[in-house]
Write an enzyme that holds these catalytic residues in place. Structure first.
Site, PDB file in Angstrom:
ATOM      1  N   TYR A 264      -6.706   3.871   3.536  1.00  0.00           N
ATOM      2  CA  TYR A 264      -5.449   3.169   3.789  1.00  0.00           C
ATOM      3  C   TYR A 264      -5.702   1.833   4.499  1.00  0.00           C
ATOM      4  O   TYR A 264      -5.205   0.789   4.075  1.00  0.00           O
ATOM      5  CB  TYR A 264      -4.541   4.055   4.632  1.00  0.00           C
ATOM      6  CG  TYR A 264      -3.204   3.454   4.987  1.00  0.00           C
ATOM      7  CD1 TYR A 264      -2.112   3.623   4.144  1.00  0.00           C
ATOM      8  CD2 TYR A 264      -3.030   2.725   6.162  1.00  0.00           C
ATOM      9  CE1 TYR A 264      -0.873   3.072   4.461  1.00  0.00           C
ATOM     10  CE2 TYR A 264      -1.806   2.169   6.483  1.00  0.00           C
ATOM     11  CZ  TYR A 264      -0.732   2.351   5.630  1.00  0.00           C
ATOM     12  OH  TYR A 264       0.482   1.797   5.945  1.00  0.00           O
TER      13      TYR A 264
ATOM     14  N   GLN B   7       0.831  -1.202   0.000  1.00  0.00           N
ATOM     15  CA  GLN B   7       0.000   0.000   0.000  1.00  0.00           C
ATOM     16  C   GLN B   7       0.871   1.260   0.000  1.00  0.00           C
ATOM     17  O   GLN B   7       0.527   2.259  -0.633  1.00  0.00           O
ATOM     18  CB  GLN B   7      -0.933  -0.004   1.214  1.00  0.00           C
ATOM     19  CG  GLN B   7      -1.710   1.286   1.441  1.00  0.00           C
ATOM     20  CD  GLN B   7      -2.620   1.660   0.282  1.00  0.00           C
ATOM     21  OE1 GLN B   7      -2.952   0.823  -0.548  1.00  0.00           O
ATOM     22  NE2 GLN B   7      -3.013   2.928   0.221  1.00  0.00           N
ATOM     23  N   GLU B   8       1.993   1.188   0.678  1.00  0.00           N
ATOM     24  CA  GLU B   8       2.875   2.350   0.771  1.00  0.00           C
ATOM     25  C   GLU B   8       3.605   2.621  -0.549  1.00  0.00           C
ATOM     26  O   GLU B   8       3.662   3.757  -1.011  1.00  0.00           O
ATOM     27  CB  GLU B   8       3.913   2.138   1.889  1.00  0.00           C
ATOM     28  CG  GLU B   8       3.341   2.115   3.298  1.00  0.00           C
ATOM     29  CD  GLU B   8       2.928   3.493   3.788  1.00  0.00           C
ATOM     30  OE1 GLU B   8       3.132   4.481   3.068  1.00  0.00           O
ATOM     31  OE2 GLU B   8       2.395   3.568   4.905  1.00  0.00           O
ATOM     32  N   SER B   9       4.190   1.585  -1.141  1.00  0.00           N
ATOM     33  CA  SER B   9       5.115   1.815  -2.258  1.00  0.00           C
ATOM     34  C   SER B   9       4.954   0.876  -3.437  1.00  0.00           C
ATOM     35  O   SER B   9       5.678   1.000  -4.417  1.00  0.00           O
ATOM     36  CB  SER B   9       6.552   1.672  -1.750  1.00  0.00           C
ATOM     37  OG  SER B   9       6.796   0.310  -1.371  1.00  0.00           O
TER      38      SER B   9
END
Length: 442
Positions: free
Chosen positions: A410, A296-298
């Site tokens: 998120y 999800q972050e990168s």
């Protein structure tokens, strides 16, 4: 023939009928005296999944936890290998309530009590990419004696219908994925939840709508009334819709998303999987959850940079990197080490009164937007008479705070990637053991 000679066979026949169709009338008093609601169901992404060593998550788990809590009793969840096993347990009185995943007009449910629907779905014809046969000329797989079998018989009477005994959604999809059949019939909820594991499959066309309901042991009219009253309440207060939304797949895994995810699993995940496992083991967490956070972050891109200047595979701010004691946040090993430690710090801040899976969802929100925002939302929940230990309530009040929309998305996206990674490993064997049982007493 003597009169008694005619009576004896008749009595024997009546005894056999009573054994096949027991007349026992079940009551809620029996459940309350026992102190537990016994539920049996098929584990999977649309029902319930393991969460850590002892926890459970999923739409049905959340609903049933609320239902048992309203009755002030424990929730016991036992998994079954297929819908037929669920039905058999209910017919024998070995369980009070069942989760079959079957449409509520399925012939196999005859004789059981059926609750009001908790979800409306659409039956779909699913194909393998490149299939050119029309449905009327094709092999179409369905579960034996199912509502889907009846539907295809009506809509495509010329088709070669393959009825598979005891077939689960995973097994049906595997049949078409391997080319054993040309199509399968499945509701949109089940297919969407498994699509990442079957990137070669796609929707051919929609067929009809169907309803999903709880199944209740025969002749238990009291539990049926309690269940219907509960489902009506959750529908009216919006909690049923909020849970359905949270555990839905949304547009995350559309055709493009599925292909991208599969490509990243094959090309990027192997580069960092060992490190995810190492750090997850250090913090006693599921490595797939840590990998889902990183995705999800990168998207597992070590060179990723956000518009605000956050960088690295775990997208750490400069301050967070310094706080966690790493020198280079662009180094994947350091980034994963610091990210996992920071997530563990958020978990440790969540009070012990918050149980799983709510604890994970709150920690993820804190990881994204800071713990003080989650604390504020918990305070608002308590002030307004909601439960500060339940993510469903806390997330409602989180919406009132700045940047909350981003944090809510998120958490949901991490949950979807987490489930998808579990699906890659497990397919039809969702749990460690078919004898596994979960007892929830909150």
């Amino acid at each position: 023939m003597q009169h008694w000679q005619r009576i004896v066979p008749l009595c024997l026949l009546m005894m056999v009928c009573l054994q096949l169709h027991p007349s026992k009338q079940y009551t809620v008093d029996e459940i309350l005296e026992r102190g537990s609601l016994r539920v049996i169901g098929i584990a999977g992404p649309t029902t319930f999944l393991p969460h850590g060593e002892h926890g459970v998550r999923g739409l049905q788990y959340e609903l049933l936890r609320q239902f048992a809590n309203d009755l002030n009793i424990r929730l016991e969840i036992e998994q079954a290998p297929n819908a037929e096993a669920v039905i058999a347990a209910l017919e024998k009185g070995e369980a009070d309530l069942g989760i079959t995943g079957l449409a509520n007009n399925d012939p196999r449910l005859a004789g059981l009590e059926i609750s009001k629907p908790y979800l409306s779905t659409t039956q779909q014809l699913i194909q393998r990419s490149g299939t050119r046969l029309s449905p009327s000329e094709a092999k179409i797989a369905v579960s034996q004696n199912s509502a889907e079998a009846d539907l295809i018989e009506q809509l495509q009477p010329e088709a070669d219908v393959v009825q598979l005994r005891y077939a689960t959604p995973d097994e049906l999809l595997e049949e078409v994925n391997q080319g054993q059949v040309d199509y399968v019939v499945m509701n949109d909820s089940e297919f969407a939840a498994r699509r990442t594991a079957f990137p070669q499959l796609s929707l051919k066309k929609q067929l009809t709508t169907s309803q999903l309901s709880w199944t209740i042991r025969p002749r238990d009219k009291q539990l049926l009334r309690f269940a219907n009253r509960f489902l009506t309440k959750t529908e009216q207060d919006g909690s049923l819709q909020r849970l359905s939304n949270f555990y839905s797949q949304g547009n995350t895994f559309n055709a493009f998303g599925v292909k991208t995810f599969q490509k990243d699993i094959q090309q990027r995940l192997p580069l960092y999987q060992a490190q995810f496992k190492k750090q997850a083991n250090t913090h006693d967490m599921d490595w797939r959850l840590l990998a889902a956070i990183a995705y999800q972050e990168s998207k597992w891109d070590v060179n990723a940079v956000s518009p605000t200047g956050v960088t690295g595979i775990m997208m750490l701010t400069k301050n967070t990197a310094e706080e966690m004691g790493i020198a280079n946040r662009n180094n994947p090993q350091q980034s994963i080490l610091a990210g996992s430690a920071y997530y563990q710090r958020m978990i440790d801040k969540i009070p012990d009164t918050v149980h799983e899976p709510d604890r994970t969802w709150m920690a993820l929100a804190a990881y994204n937007m800071g713990y003080r925002h989650v604390l504020k939302a918990r305070e608002l929940s308590l002030k307004q008479g909601d439960d500060p230990d339940k993510w469903l309530d806390v997330s409602r009040h989180l919406r009132q705070l700045p940047r909350a929309g981003q944090a809510l998305v998120y958490v949901q996206e991490v949950r979807r990637y987490y489930d998808a990674l579990l699906l890659q490993d497990s397919r039809s064997h969702w749990m460690a053991s078919l004898e596994k049982k979960w007892v929830v007493a909150e």
